[in-house]
Design a protein around this motif. Structure first.
Motif, short mmCIF file in Angstrom:
data_model
loop_
_atom_site.label_atom_id
_atom_site.label_comp_id
_atom_site.label_asym_id
_atom_site.label_seq_id
_atom_site.Cartn_x
_atom_site.Cartn_y
_atom_site.Cartn_z
N VAL A 271 0.83 -1.21 0.00
CA VAL A 271 0.00 0.00 0.00
C VAL A 271 0.86 1.26 0.00
CG1 VAL A 271 -0.22 0.12 2.52
CG2 VAL A 271 -1.98 1.16 1.07
N LEU B 88 -7.34 6.31 5.35
CA LEU B 88 -6.80 5.01 4.93
C LEU B 88 -6.53 4.11 6.13
CD1 LEU B 88 -4.27 6.04 2.11
CD2 LEU B 88 -6.69 5.45 1.91
N HIS B 89 -6.09 4.71 7.23
CA HIS B 89 -5.84 3.93 8.44
C HIS B 89 -7.15 3.42 9.03
CE1 HIS B 89 -3.93 2.46 12.01
NE2 HIS B 89 -4.48 3.38 12.79
N ILE C 144 -6.62 1.35 -4.45
CA ILE C 144 -6.19 1.51 -3.06
C ILE C 144 -7.39 1.54 -2.12
CG2 ILE C 144 -4.94 3.01 -1.45
CD1 ILE C 144 -3.38 4.13 -3.83
N VAL C 145 -8.45 2.23 -2.51
CA VAL C 145 -9.59 2.50 -1.63
C VAL C 145 -10.84 1.77 -2.13
CG1 VAL C 145 -11.03 4.34 -0.67
CG2 VAL C 145 -8.61 4.77 -1.12
N PRO C 146 -11.64 1.18 -1.22
CA PRO C 146 -12.91 0.56 -1.62
C PRO C 146 -13.80 1.57 -2.35
CG PRO C 146 -12.38 -0.03 0.64
CD PRO C 146 -11.38 1.00 0.22
N LEU D 184 -9.82 2.77 7.45
CA LEU D 184 -10.34 1.73 6.56
C LEU D 184 -9.49 0.46 6.60
CD1 LEU D 184 -11.24 3.97 3.47
CD2 LEU D 184 -12.84 2.77 4.97
N LYS D 185 -8.47 0.49 7.48
CA LYS D 185 -7.55 -0.65 7.66
C LYS D 185 -6.76 -0.95 6.38
CE LYS D 185 -10.50 -2.74 11.23
NZ LYS D 185 -9.76 -2.04 12.29
N ILE D 186 -6.59 0.06 5.57
CA ILE D 186 -5.73 -0.05 4.39
C ILE D 186 -4.27 0.13 4.80
CG2 ILE D 186 -5.16 1.01 2.17
CD1 ILE D 186 -8.14 1.83 2.00
N ASN E 28 1.98 1.79 -3.46
CA ASN E 28 0.89 2.36 -4.28
C ASN E 28 0.72 3.85 -4.02
OD1 ASN E 28 0.24 -0.01 -5.62
ND2 ASN E 28 -1.24 -0.66 -4.08
#
Length: 356
Positions: free
Chosen positions: A50, A140-141, A100-102, A143-145, A53
């Motif tokens: 990630v 992002l954090h 990267i993101v849903p 969202l647990k990415i 990316n």
């Protein structure tokens, strides 16, 4: 969902500063700072997929800057080509973030990232825009990415590259300082690189805050520590001593330890960034970063082109804090040549700006 502004009054700001949303944001910045204590910018840190990316994403943003040259306007103020850059990024970001993101969160997350480039109407940039990049990372954090194990690389590689990208935008489009405190601020544009940079140095046994006055140390260690790089950058575009053109940085150099500097900058961040209504009235909230103000966002038409928002006036001011007198950037000031003409953007930093 597109985030909206919720802090529209002093009461809203006071409530926000006591809210879980504020605690969450400050705790996130604290965790990022703690993750790089004693870590050099040049240290070998493994990048997770990630993080890789995110670095590629910043490369695309930089390429967009390179592909959008400034216009020859003969003006010392913000270059209108920035709006073309901004609009391109705004259009492309959902696609760039798709990996990267849903999907259901792309619109919300991309809003924070786009806001982190500056204001496309006023063509300015300040600590509030910088804060939006941290909000982007916080999303992002949440969202647990991004995992906590990514935090060192997130600061040393991703955030530092973001600052590099923003320096490029500032040089290319002469972004004006947004709400700058002038010589009394740390920097015309940034705050967090100083905070994180002092965190890097907290455990250093030999380099002291007063070391910034030694040009050889700045030249040797600017690659290793963000704080020295920030000071070196300021010194590279302004002549004279720090005492005259950057008295706040000069005052901080009198601290006995980097720990005192780091903790002091945290206090300053709470007061001068998230504690300022003219800054926080532009910060937005959605379902990932949640806060509800006392009234829905109200639109107003601003002749100064700073966008639709409720205005905040300081006592005795003719103009609201958010859209007062326009101030050309340091890059634009440096562009004035001996014959009174303007050098082209990107060709400015060949000589320092005289303080007088």
């Amino acid at each position: 969902m597109i985030p909206v502004r919720q802090i529209l009054s002093p009461d809203d700001l006071e409530r926000y500063l006591e809210s879980p949303a504020c605690t969450e944001l400050v705790s996130f910045i604290t965790a990022l700072n703690d993750a790089i204590i004693g870590v050099k910018t040049t240290d070998s840190i493994e990048d997770s997929p990630v993080v890789q990316n995110l670095l590629k994403l910043l490369d695309k943003i930089k390429q967009t800057n390179d592909d959008t040259p400034p216009l020859d306007t003969k003006s010392r103020f913000g270059n209108p080509a920035f709006r073309d850059f901004y609009n391109t990024c705004e259009r492309e970001l959902p696609m760039w973030l798709a990996d990267i993101v849903p999907t259901e969160h792309v619109e919300q997350v991309s809003t924070y990232l786009c806001e982190s480039f500056g204001n496309c109407r006023r063509i300015d940039y300040g600590t509030g825009h910088e804060l939006n990049f941290v909000a982007f990372l916080l999303c992002l954090h949440k969202l647990k990415i991004i995992a906590q194990s990514d935090f060192p690389a997130l600061v040393i590689h991703v955030f530092y590259k973001y600052i590099s990208v923003m320096r490029g935008l500032q040089m290319t489009y002469w972004l004006e300082p947004a709400g700058s405190q002038g010589v009394w601020g740390l920097d015309d544009f940034h705050f967090l690189p100083f905070l994180f940079g002092s965190g890097q140095l907290r455990t250093h046994k030999h380099l002291k805050p007063k070391s910034i006055h030694n040009q050889e140390i700045l030249d040797e260690f600017s690659r290793d520590y963000m704080y020295f790089e920030c000071v070196r950058f300021v010194m590279s575009i302004k002549t004279g001593s720090l005492r005259w053109h950057s008295p706040m940085i000069d005052d901080i150099s009198g601290a006995k330890s980097w720990e005192k500097v780091n903790l002091g900058l945290f206090k300053m961040f709470r007061v001068e960034v998230i504690g300022k209504l003219p800054i926080m009235q532009h910060f937005m909230f959605g379902t990932l970063i949640e806060f509800a103000g006392s009234a829905p966002e109200q639109a107003s038409n601003c002749d100064d082109g700073c966008g639709d928002h409720a205005h905040v006036f300081a006592f005795g001011q003719e103009f609201p804090d958010c859209c007062g007198i326009k101030v050309p950037s340091a890059a634009a000031a440096a562009a004035v040549q001996s014959d009174g003409s303007l050098a082209k953007p990107r060709d400015v930093f060949t000589r320092p700006i005289p303080f007088d």
